[in-house]
Design an enzyme around this catalytic site. Structure first.
Site, mmCIF file in Angstrom:
data_model
loop_
_atom_site.group_PDB
_atom_site.id
_atom_site.type_symbol
_atom_site.label_atom_id
_atom_site.label_comp_id
_atom_site.label_asym_id
_atom_site.label_seq_id
_atom_site.Cartn_x
_atom_site.Cartn_y
_atom_site.Cartn_z
ATOM 1 N N ASP A 6 1.168 -1.271 0.080
ATOM 2 C CA ASP A 6 -0.317 -0.156 -0.144
ATOM 3 C C ASP A 6 1.230 1.458 -0.196
ATOM 4 O O ASP A 6 0.976 1.553 1.453
ATOM 5 C CB ASP A 6 -0.970 0.004 1.228
ATOM 6 N N ASN A 9 2.095 8.715 0.482
ATOM 7 C CA ASN A 9 2.915 9.386 -0.020
ATOM 8 C C ASN A 9 4.055 9.266 1.047
ATOM 9 O O ASN A 9 5.650 9.976 0.394
ATOM 10 C CB ASN A 9 1.958 11.150 0.463
ATOM 11 N N ASP A 103 -6.051 2.979 -2.467
ATOM 12 C CA ASP A 103 -6.205 2.780 -1.291
ATOM 13 C C ASP A 103 -7.879 3.014 -1.059
ATOM 14 O O ASP A 103 -8.229 2.249 0.203
ATOM 15 C CB ASP A 103 -5.067 3.632 -0.613
ATOM 16 N N ARG A 104 -8.433 4.183 -1.183
ATOM 17 C CA ARG A 104 -9.605 3.807 -1.424
ATOM 18 C C ARG A 104 -10.853 3.359 -2.050
ATOM 19 O O ARG A 104 -11.454 2.835 -1.278
ATOM 20 C CB ARG A 104 -10.570 5.507 -1.622
ATOM 21 N N THR A 126 -2.510 10.602 6.234
ATOM 22 C CA THR A 126 -2.012 12.015 5.692
ATOM 23 C C THR A 126 -2.478 12.816 6.222
ATOM 24 O O THR A 126 -2.661 14.049 6.108
ATOM 25 C CB THR A 126 -0.654 11.956 4.910
ATOM 26 N N THR A 178 1.085 26.082 25.866
ATOM 27 C CA THR A 178 0.836 26.173 24.756
ATOM 28 C C THR A 178 0.375 24.957 24.295
ATOM 29 O O THR A 178 0.114 24.585 23.040
ATOM 30 C CB THR A 178 1.831 26.944 24.119
#
Length: 262
Positions: A6, A9, A103-104, A126, A178
């Protein structure tokens, strides 16, 4: 064994599978393909396993050919690339099927097989990607939003004072630093985004009880306090690849070892 690739990116997710499921999984950086240094870690991953087939899905066209060539050179096998043409186990109801990330499609195959229709996959990678299988068993589209890490990295990159943070659970919704404030915005805020999108999908699909399956790097963290997510399947995409390979190669599998794939 079947070698599954698979190719994303950032990472290439590797799997070794048989007729029962994905038996071994690991990741390597997709950038290694560009420098022709992916072969050695791939060989180590395969080890002594006998490879009977290779299936891949790729969202990085520059790498696809390299992976196909590796399969041919290393195992004398023609890799099965998942495309709308080779897809099995789920239909497509989408205006331009060639533009769907493979991949979908793999996620949709695994969804349809294991969770029925309608059902939804939520991939925390990602990007945040929802993939939808309707009640007819067709892939009909989805939703894409910025990924969790991409969002927090953007805040760090575009501001002078906001630090880069490591995503983790928080015990409060009031940040005392923060970093805590950023974590709360990321983790709790992101769950709110996912929850609202699932609610909208239920309305659109006219389905009160909708199987929603999480996958990807932050799946377990995000699903832990999202009851709307009904299952976490880290290897969902690899499982879809496995099912497609099996369906395309039934003639090569002894009848005693075959499984139902659609």
């Amino acid at each position: 064994m079947i070698l599954l690739l698979d190719i994303g990116n950032t990472h290439t997710h590797l799997g070794l599978a048989d007729e029962h499921g994905v038996q071994k999984q690991a990741n390597l950086k997709t950038a290694l393909w560009a420098t022709d240094t992916a072969s050695a870690p791939l060989r180590r991953f395969v080890g002594q396993a006998t490879i009977e087939g290779v299936a891949l899905c790729s969202v990085v066209p520059a790498v696809t050919g390299k992976a196909i060539a590796f399969a041919k050179q290393e195992f004398a096998i023609a890799a099965l690339e998942l495309t709308p043409r080779t897809l099995t186990g789920v239909g497509i109801n989408y205006p331009q099927p060639k533009r769907i990330g493979p991949d979908r499609l793999a996620n949709a195959v695994a969804l349809r097989h294991h969770f029925g229709a309608p059902s939804v996959a939520v991939a925390f990678g990602t990007a945040l990607a929802f993939d939808v299988v309707d009640r007819h068993g067709d892939y009909v589209g989805g939703i894409i939003a910025p990924g969790l890490a991409a969002m927090t990295d953007y805040l760090h990159d575009k501001t002078a004072l906001l630090p880069r943070i490591t995503i983790r659970e928080t015990s409060s919704v009031i940040g005392k630093s923060t970093r805590e404030a950023m974590l709360i915005g990321a983790v709790h805020g992101y769950r709110g985004l996912v929850r609202e999108l699932i609610m909208e999908l239920k309305r659109e699909l006219k389905c009160r009880h909708l199987p929603v399956v999480a996958t990807g790097g932050y799946a377990e963290l995000m699903a832990s306090k999202l009851p709307e997510i009904t299952a976490v399947e880290p290897n969902l995409t690899l499982e879809g690849l496995r099912l497609v390979w099996l369906s395309n190669n039934l003639a090569t599998i002894p009848a005693s070892r075959r499984i139902h794939t659609a």
